[in-house]
Design an enzyme around this catalytic site. Sequence first.
Site, PDB file in Angstrom:
ATOM      1  NE  ARG A 234      -2.544  -1.334   3.424  1.00  0.00           N
ATOM      2  CZ  ARG A 234      -2.579  -2.541   3.996  1.00  0.00           C
ATOM      3  NH1 ARG A 234      -3.159  -3.534   3.388  1.00  0.00           N
ATOM      4  NH2 ARG A 234      -2.042  -2.749   5.175  1.00  0.00           N
TER       5      ARG A 234
ATOM      6  CD  GLU B 257       0.606  -9.582  18.247  1.00  0.00           C
ATOM      7  OE1 GLU B 257       0.130  -8.938  17.293  1.00  0.00           O
ATOM      8  OE2 GLU B 257      -0.052  -9.944  19.247  1.00  0.00           O
TER       9      GLU B 257
END
Length: 179
Positions: free
Chosen positions: A62, A99
């Site tokens: 993006r 994560e």
Amino acid sequence: MSLDADLQALVRTIPDHPKPGIQFRDISTLLLDGPGFAEAIDRMAASIAGEGTQLVAGIEARGFVFAAGLAYKLKCGLLMLRKPGKLPGARIGVDYALEYGTDRLEMHADACGEGMRVALVDDLIATGGTALAAVELLRQAGAVIDTATFVIDLPELGGAEKLREAGVTVHHLIEFDGH
Ligand code: AMP
């Protein structure tokens, strides 16, 4: 209302994507709005105008969309920071922690001359892991990178603060609370 509340209204929030608890800030709806998209590019360009930017570095995927608009507007080059295995030429890369697990950003080793002024561009900064990896990679390549611009900041996740600690001025158009 913030200055950019008009643009904020064009970002769609999709709850629990890609996993429970994450509010996904979807810029695809902003891109579908011609005047809104153009306004976002104009405001991002204004935020870094006058900094002598020679290249904008967009983060796949993006980030490329906004970086392309900025490169056109600022009449500077566009450097693609890509996911592993996409670039055909000799490349350098940086691994960074997510994560769960790790990811990697790569660039062509010869994309940026020593001392070139590069502005980092992405749609959103959250924890800052991606942007910090991008800064590390660009600095390894010899870039001077002291500015970054995002459409969206999630300030509670602290990424923009970490970038500032790394010596980068951080610009954004829109903020959202929480994750
Ligand atoms: P981070 O490395 O945590 O700063 O995450 C930044 C990258 O993940 C950006 O390239 C974003 O496109 C994407 N991202 C992280 N959190 C969100 C979110 N809540 N909504 C949309 N995209 C996100």
